[in-house]
Design a protein around this motif. Structure first.
Motif, PDB file in Angstrom:
ATOM      1  N   SER A 182       1.141  -1.226  -0.126  1.00  0.00           N
ATOM      2  CA  SER A 182       0.302   0.125   0.065  1.00  0.00           C
ATOM      3  C   SER A 182       1.137   1.156  -0.498  1.00  0.00           C
ATOM      4  CB  SER A 182      -1.023   0.234   1.330  1.00  0.00           C
ATOM      5  OG  SER A 182      -0.218   0.064   1.985  1.00  0.00           O
ATOM      6  N   ARG A 183       2.264   1.063   0.038  1.00  0.00           N
ATOM      7  CA  ARG A 183       2.543   2.544  -0.913  1.00  0.00           C
ATOM      8  C   ARG A 183       2.379   3.115  -1.393  1.00  0.00           C
ATOM      9  NH1 ARG A 183       8.851  -0.010  -1.075  1.00  0.00           N
ATOM     10  NH2 ARG A 183       8.083  -0.733  -2.870  1.00  0.00           N
ATOM     11  N   ALA A 184       2.722   4.241  -1.606  1.00  0.00           N
ATOM     12  CA  ALA A 184       2.364   5.702  -2.421  1.00  0.00           C
ATOM     13  C   ALA A 184       3.450   5.137  -4.035  1.00  0.00           C
ATOM     14  CB  ALA A 184       2.262   6.610  -2.187  1.00  0.00           C
ATOM     15  N   ARG A 185       2.628   5.155  -4.859  1.00  0.00           N
ATOM     16  CA  ARG A 185       3.360   4.973  -6.340  1.00  0.00           C
ATOM     17  C   ARG A 185       4.284   6.812  -6.828  1.00  0.00           C
ATOM     18  NH1 ARG A 185      -1.622   2.520 -10.470  1.00  0.00           N
ATOM     19  NH2 ARG A 185      -1.092   0.314  -9.552  1.00  0.00           N
ATOM     20  N   VAL A 186       5.397   6.043  -7.118  1.00  0.00           N
ATOM     21  CA  VAL A 186       5.891   7.411  -7.142  1.00  0.00           C
ATOM     22  C   VAL A 186       5.757   8.304  -8.107  1.00  0.00           C
ATOM     23  CG1 VAL A 186       8.459   7.139  -8.698  1.00  0.00           C
ATOM     24  CG2 VAL A 186       8.172   5.837  -7.544  1.00  0.00           C
ATOM     25  N   GLY A 187       4.873   7.736  -9.302  1.00  0.00           N
ATOM     26  CA  GLY A 187       3.970   8.996 -10.341  1.00  0.00           C
ATOM     27  C   GLY A 187       3.634   9.512  -9.289  1.00  0.00           C
ATOM     28  N   THR A 188       2.439   8.833  -8.898  1.00  0.00           N
ATOM     29  CA  THR A 188       1.390  10.079  -7.891  1.00  0.00           C
ATOM     30  C   THR A 188       2.603  10.855  -6.929  1.00  0.00           C
ATOM     31  OG1 THR A 188      -0.162   7.488  -8.112  1.00  0.00           O
ATOM     32  CG2 THR A 188      -0.037   9.907  -6.308  1.00  0.00           C
ATOM     33  N   ILE A 189       3.211  10.556  -5.747  1.00  0.00           N
ATOM     34  CA  ILE A 189       4.571  11.764  -5.473  1.00  0.00           C
ATOM     35  C   ILE A 189       4.638  12.517  -6.670  1.00  0.00           C
ATOM     36  CG2 ILE A 189       6.400  12.277  -4.926  1.00  0.00           C
ATOM     37  CD1 ILE A 189       5.629   8.865  -3.101  1.00  0.00           C
ATOM     38  N   VAL A 190       5.060  12.256  -7.880  1.00  0.00           N
ATOM     39  CA  VAL A 190       5.980  13.271  -8.575  1.00  0.00           C
ATOM     40  C   VAL A 190       4.893  14.426  -9.729  1.00  0.00           C
ATOM     41  CG1 VAL A 190       7.321  13.182 -11.109  1.00  0.00           C
ATOM     42  CG2 VAL A 190       7.779  11.921  -9.548  1.00  0.00           C
ATOM     43  N   TRP A 191       3.915  13.520  -9.408  1.00  0.00           N
ATOM     44  CA  TRP A 191       2.621  14.587 -10.112  1.00  0.00           C
ATOM     45  C   TRP A 191       2.017  15.347  -9.096  1.00  0.00           C
ATOM     46  CZ3 TRP A 191       2.322  15.548 -14.664  1.00  0.00           C
ATOM     47  CH2 TRP A 191       2.690  14.677 -16.103  1.00  0.00           C
ATOM     48  N   GLY A 192       2.213  15.080  -7.885  1.00  0.00           N
ATOM     49  CA  GLY A 192       1.754  16.234  -6.732  1.00  0.00           C
ATOM     50  C   GLY A 192       2.822  16.794  -7.080  1.00  0.00           C
ATOM     51  N   LEU A 193       4.064  16.757  -6.731  1.00  0.00           N
ATOM     52  CA  LEU A 193       5.318  17.656  -5.916  1.00  0.00           C
ATOM     53  C   LEU A 193       4.793  18.647  -7.745  1.00  0.00           C
ATOM     54  CD1 LEU A 193       8.005  15.496  -5.389  1.00  0.00           C
ATOM     55  CD2 LEU A 193       6.435  17.545  -3.978  1.00  0.00           C
TER      56      LEU A 193
ATOM     57  N   LEU B 262      14.874   3.197  -7.860  1.00  0.00           N
ATOM     58  CA  LEU B 262      14.756   2.859  -6.221  1.00  0.00           C
ATOM     59  C   LEU B 262      13.892   1.969  -5.865  1.00  0.00           C
ATOM     60  CD1 LEU B 262      15.758   6.423  -4.711  1.00  0.00           C
ATOM     61  CD2 LEU B 262      16.728   4.750  -5.563  1.00  0.00           C
ATOM     62  N   SER B 263      12.741   2.338  -6.638  1.00  0.00           N
ATOM     63  CA  SER B 263      11.598   0.812  -6.331  1.00  0.00           C
ATOM     64  C   SER B 263      11.722  -0.458  -7.129  1.00  0.00           C
ATOM     65  CB  SER B 263      10.100   1.266  -7.359  1.00  0.00           C
ATOM     66  OG  SER B 263       9.926   0.509  -7.055  1.00  0.00           O
ATOM     67  N   ALA B 264      12.364  -0.749  -8.234  1.00  0.00           N
ATOM     68  CA  ALA B 264      12.619  -1.266  -8.739  1.00  0.00           C
ATOM     69  C   ALA B 264      13.549  -2.245  -7.556  1.00  0.00           C
ATOM     70  CB  ALA B 264      13.035  -1.859  -9.982  1.00  0.00           C
ATOM     71  N   ARG B 265      14.660  -1.811  -7.470  1.00  0.00           N
ATOM     72  CA  ARG B 265      15.710  -2.213  -6.310  1.00  0.00           C
ATOM     73  C   ARG B 265      15.705  -2.623  -5.520  1.00  0.00           C
ATOM     74  NH1 ARG B 265      20.019   1.731  -4.502  1.00  0.00           N
ATOM     75  NH2 ARG B 265      19.575   1.217  -2.383  1.00  0.00           N
ATOM     76  N   GLY B 266      14.644  -1.866  -4.291  1.00  0.00           N
ATOM     77  CA  GLY B 266      13.837  -2.436  -3.381  1.00  0.00           C
ATOM     78  C   GLY B 266      12.790  -3.693  -3.254  1.00  0.00           C
ATOM     79  N   ARG B 267      12.000  -3.399  -4.852  1.00  0.00           N
ATOM     80  CA  ARG B 267      11.253  -5.245  -4.766  1.00  0.00           C
ATOM     81  C   ARG B 267      12.479  -6.012  -4.790  1.00  0.00           C
ATOM     82  NH1 ARG B 267       8.863  -3.748 -10.128  1.00  0.00           N
ATOM     83  NH2 ARG B 267       7.991  -1.950  -9.027  1.00  0.00           N
ATOM     84  N   ASP B 268      12.937  -5.990  -5.905  1.00  0.00           N
ATOM     85  CA  ASP B 268      14.353  -7.177  -5.678  1.00  0.00           C
ATOM     86  C   ASP B 268      14.426  -7.771  -4.645  1.00  0.00           C
ATOM     87  OD1 ASP B 268      13.989  -6.756  -8.815  1.00  0.00           O
ATOM     88  OD2 ASP B 268      15.783  -5.843  -9.494  1.00  0.00           O
ATOM     89  N   LYS B 269      15.122  -6.642  -3.614  1.00  0.00           N
ATOM     90  CA  LYS B 269      15.812  -7.191  -2.329  1.00  0.00           C
ATOM     91  C   LYS B 269      14.521  -8.067  -1.663  1.00  0.00           C
ATOM     92  CE  LYS B 269      19.492  -3.881  -1.715  1.00  0.00           C
ATOM     93  NZ  LYS B 269      20.191  -3.061  -0.931  1.00  0.00           N
TER      94      LYS B 269
END
Length: 98
Positions: free
Chosen positions: A31-42, A84-91
């Motif tokens: 349930s983490r926020a998506r990167v795209g959502t954060i970027v468009w909000g910024l 970063l999201s892909a790297r975290g998902r891989d771990k």
């Protein structure tokens, strides 16, 4: 009565059955926020701040340069956030491959 028609009352038929209640619904695991959502909000916040600054007359802004700068920043943020999201998902989810 078909297999989908469940009885709506109790066994004696005097009162309707209460719907099942789940005690405490749990949010989905991812349930983490998506990167795209954060970027468009910024981007929206940055545009709002730039419009306020321009209206106050503090700085004269060129609209073309503002849009170019925002798109470069947003593109970089999306690429870096995706990596970063892909790297975290891989771990987090090992596949068993070496």
């Amino acid at each position: 009565m078909s297999s989908y028609d469940a009885p709506t009352g109790s066994t004696d038929g005097s009162s309707p059955a209460a719907p099942p209640r789940s005690g405490n619904p749990e949010p989905p695991e991812d349930s983490r926020a998506r990167v795209g959502t954060i970027v468009w909000g910024l981007i929206v916040v940055a545009l709002a701040v730039l419009i306020i600054v321009a209206q106050l007359g503090i700085v004269a802004l060129n609209g073309t340069y503002v849009v170019i700068g925002l798109m470069i920043g947003a593109g970089a943020a999306l690429v870096i956030g995706g990596l970063l999201s892909a790297r975290g998902r891989d771990k987090a989810a090992p596949t068993g491959k070496a």
